[in-house]
Motif scaffolding. Structure first.
Motif, short mmCIF file in Angstrom:
data_model
loop_
_atom_site.label_atom_id
_atom_site.label_comp_id
_atom_site.label_asym_id
_atom_site.label_seq_id
_atom_site.Cartn_x
_atom_site.Cartn_y
_atom_site.Cartn_z
N PRO A 25 0.83 -1.20 0.00
CA PRO A 25 0.00 0.00 0.00
C PRO A 25 0.87 1.25 0.00
O PRO A 25 1.90 1.31 0.67
N GLY A 26 0.46 2.24 -0.78
CA GLY A 26 1.22 3.47 -0.90
C GLY A 26 2.25 3.45 -2.01
O GLY A 26 2.84 4.49 -2.33
N SER A 27 2.48 2.27 -2.61
CA SER A 27 3.44 2.18 -3.71
C SER A 27 2.94 2.95 -4.93
O SER A 27 1.74 2.94 -5.24
N ALA A 28 3.86 3.60 -5.63
CA ALA A 28 3.53 4.29 -6.87
C ALA A 28 3.74 3.34 -8.04
O ALA A 28 4.77 2.66 -8.12
N LEU A 29 2.76 3.28 -8.93
CA LEU A 29 2.84 2.41 -10.10
C LEU A 29 2.84 3.27 -11.36
O LEU A 29 1.78 3.61 -11.89
N ALA A 30 4.01 3.62 -11.84
CA ALA A 30 4.14 4.36 -13.09
C ALA A 30 4.04 3.39 -14.25
O ALA A 30 4.57 2.28 -14.19
N GLN A 31 3.36 3.80 -15.32
CA GLN A 31 3.17 2.91 -16.46
C GLN A 31 4.49 2.39 -17.00
O GLN A 31 4.63 1.19 -17.27
N GLU A 32 5.47 3.28 -17.13
CA GLU A 32 6.75 2.87 -17.69
C GLU A 32 7.45 1.85 -16.81
O GLU A 32 8.00 0.86 -17.29
N GLY A 33 7.43 2.09 -15.50
CA GLY A 33 8.10 1.19 -14.59
C GLY A 33 7.46 -0.19 -14.54
O GLY A 33 8.14 -1.21 -14.54
N VAL A 34 6.11 -0.22 -14.50
CA VAL A 34 5.40 -1.50 -14.47
C VAL A 34 5.65 -2.25 -15.77
O VAL A 34 5.89 -3.46 -15.77
N ALA A 35 5.58 -1.53 -16.90
CA ALA A 35 5.80 -2.17 -18.19
C ALA A 35 7.19 -2.79 -18.26
O ALA A 35 7.37 -3.91 -18.76
N SER A 36 8.18 -2.08 -17.74
CA SER A 36 9.55 -2.60 -17.75
C SER A 36 9.69 -3.84 -16.86
O SER A 36 10.32 -4.83 -17.27
N GLN A 37 9.11 -3.79 -15.66
CA GLN A 37 9.24 -4.92 -14.73
C GLN A 37 8.52 -6.16 -15.23
O GLN A 37 8.98 -7.29 -15.02
N VAL A 80 -0.55 -2.15 -19.74
CA VAL A 80 -0.37 -1.68 -18.37
C VAL A 80 -1.35 -0.55 -18.07
O VAL A 80 -1.99 -0.53 -17.01
N ARG A 81 -1.49 0.38 -19.01
CA ARG A 81 -2.44 1.48 -18.82
C ARG A 81 -3.85 0.94 -18.64
O ARG A 81 -4.58 1.37 -17.74
N ASP A 82 -4.25 -0.01 -19.48
CA ASP A 82 -5.58 -0.60 -19.37
C ASP A 82 -5.77 -1.31 -18.03
O ASP A 82 -6.83 -1.22 -17.40
N ALA A 83 -4.73 -2.02 -17.59
CA ALA A 83 -4.81 -2.75 -16.33
C ALA A 83 -4.92 -1.80 -15.15
O ALA A 83 -5.71 -2.02 -14.22
N LEU A 84 -4.14 -0.72 -15.16
CA LEU A 84 -4.18 0.24 -14.06
C LEU A 84 -5.52 0.96 -14.00
O LEU A 84 -6.03 1.26 -12.91
N THR A 85 -6.10 1.22 -15.16
CA THR A 85 -7.44 1.83 -15.19
C THR A 85 -8.46 0.91 -14.54
O THR A 85 -9.30 1.35 -13.74
N GLN A 86 -8.37 -0.39 -14.83
CA GLN A 86 -9.30 -1.36 -14.24
C GLN A 86 -9.08 -1.47 -12.73
O GLN A 86 -10.04 -1.55 -11.96
N LEU A 87 -7.83 -1.47 -12.30
CA LEU A 87 -7.54 -1.54 -10.87
C LEU A 87 -8.11 -0.34 -10.12
O LEU A 87 -8.56 -0.46 -8.97
N THR A 88 -8.10 0.82 -10.76
CA THR A 88 -8.67 2.02 -10.15
C THR A 88 -10.18 1.89 -10.02
O THR A 88 -10.77 2.25 -8.99
N LEU A 89 -10.83 1.34 -11.04
CA LEU A 89 -12.27 1.12 -10.98
C LEU A 89 -12.63 0.14 -9.86
O LEU A 89 -13.70 0.24 -9.26
N GLU A 90 -11.73 -0.79 -9.58
CA GLU A 90 -11.97 -1.80 -8.54
C GLU A 90 -11.59 -1.31 -7.14
O GLU A 90 -11.82 -2.00 -6.15
N GLY A 91 -10.99 -0.12 -7.06
CA GLY A 91 -10.66 0.44 -5.75
C GLY A 91 -9.32 0.02 -5.20
O GLY A 91 -9.02 0.27 -4.03
N LEU A 92 -8.49 -0.62 -6.02
CA LEU A 92 -7.17 -1.04 -5.54
C LEU A 92 -6.12 0.05 -5.71
O LEU A 92 -5.11 0.06 -4.99
N THR A 93 -6.32 0.95 -6.68
CA THR A 93 -5.37 2.03 -6.90
C THR A 93 -6.13 3.34 -7.10
O THR A 93 -7.35 3.35 -7.34
N THR A 94 -5.39 4.45 -7.00
CA THR A 94 -5.94 5.78 -7.25
C THR A 94 -4.97 6.52 -8.16
O THR A 94 -3.75 6.46 -7.95
N LEU A 95 -5.50 7.20 -9.17
CA LEU A 95 -4.67 8.00 -10.06
C LEU A 95 -4.45 9.37 -9.41
O LEU A 95 -5.40 10.12 -9.19
N VAL A 96 -3.19 9.67 -9.10
CA VAL A 96 -2.82 10.95 -8.47
C VAL A 96 -2.02 11.77 -9.48
O VAL A 96 -0.94 11.33 -9.91
#
Length: 218
Positions: free
Chosen positions: A30-42, A50-66
């Motif tokens: 919790p509190g980790s930052a998930l940048a698209q470039e970093g996640v894609a690289s890892q 990755v962008r599509d996945a992060l959007t879905q995670l935000t809809l599910e309440g697991l992440t927030t776009l800041v």
């Protein structure tokens, strides 16, 4: 982070599945930052899935776009847990009242078997405890005649927040014993066709304010 599964599903679905699993299990804190470039690289993929996945995670309440920081993994706070359990209790108690008198002998045996399985599971095995708890509660509402009600309850159990609650907290042998006791009491109430008793015990299964229910990890 684990590798992305190699199968025929769309890459965005597989990335979402793995990211969700890593957040739920605590691999990504919790509190980790998930940048698209970093996640894609890892994960060894392009930015688009990755962008599509992060959007879905935000809809599910697991992440927030800041803005300016990217996607941040949400904390799981006590109020959120209470909200999930409050809704589950309201719907499951309604379903049990609807189902009383309709349980077949086979369904009652199935519920008893799930309790027996729970009794022999390692109390620190969050994944297996979640699987068995989910199976018991879905089997509990199976005889309810309201298809829509059963569908909503299933969607709650399938939501990643529900799984995250189980894996974020170390439950231990005392909690495991409490779950087994409560589930056996519910099963006996079903056999006695006593909806009031079944719903009363069900309330204890959803009492997140019980001090013995959770112990924070770490």
């Amino acid at each position: 982070m684990a590798a992305i599964p190699n199968d025929v599903r769309p890459l965005s679905v597989r990335v979402h599945e793995q990211l969700s699993a890593d957040i739920i299990s605590g691999v990504i804190k919790p509190g980790s930052a998930l940048a698209q470039e970093g996640v894609a690289s890892q994960y060894g993929v392009s930015r688009t899935p990755v962008r599509d996945a992060l959007t879905q995670l935000t809809l599910e309440g697991l992440t927030t776009l800041v803005p300016g920081k990217g996607y941040i993994v949400n904390q799981l706070d006590e109020r959120e847990i209470e909200n999930v359990f409050e809704v589950r209790y309201a719907l499951e108690s309604l379903a049990v009242r609807n189902a009383i008198g309709s349980y077949t002998p086979q369904q009652l045996v199935r519920l008893g078997g799930l309790i027996d399985e729970t009794e022999i599971v390692d109390p620190e095995d969050g994944d297996e405890l979640f699987r068995l708890g989910r199976a018991f509660h879905l089997a509990l509402v199976e005889p309810a005649a309201n298809d829509y009600l059963r569908g909503v309850i299933t969607s709650i159990w399938n939501h990643p927040i529900q799984h995250r609650i189980t894996l974020t907290y170390r439950q231990g042998p005392d909690h495991q014993a409490k779950v087994i006791h409560d589930h056996r009491s519910i099963l006996q109430a079903l056999k006695d066709q006593d909806p009031a008793r079944a719903v009363e015990v069900l309330a204890h299964c959803h009492d997140v304010k019980d001090p013995n229910r959770y112990e924070h990890i770490g």
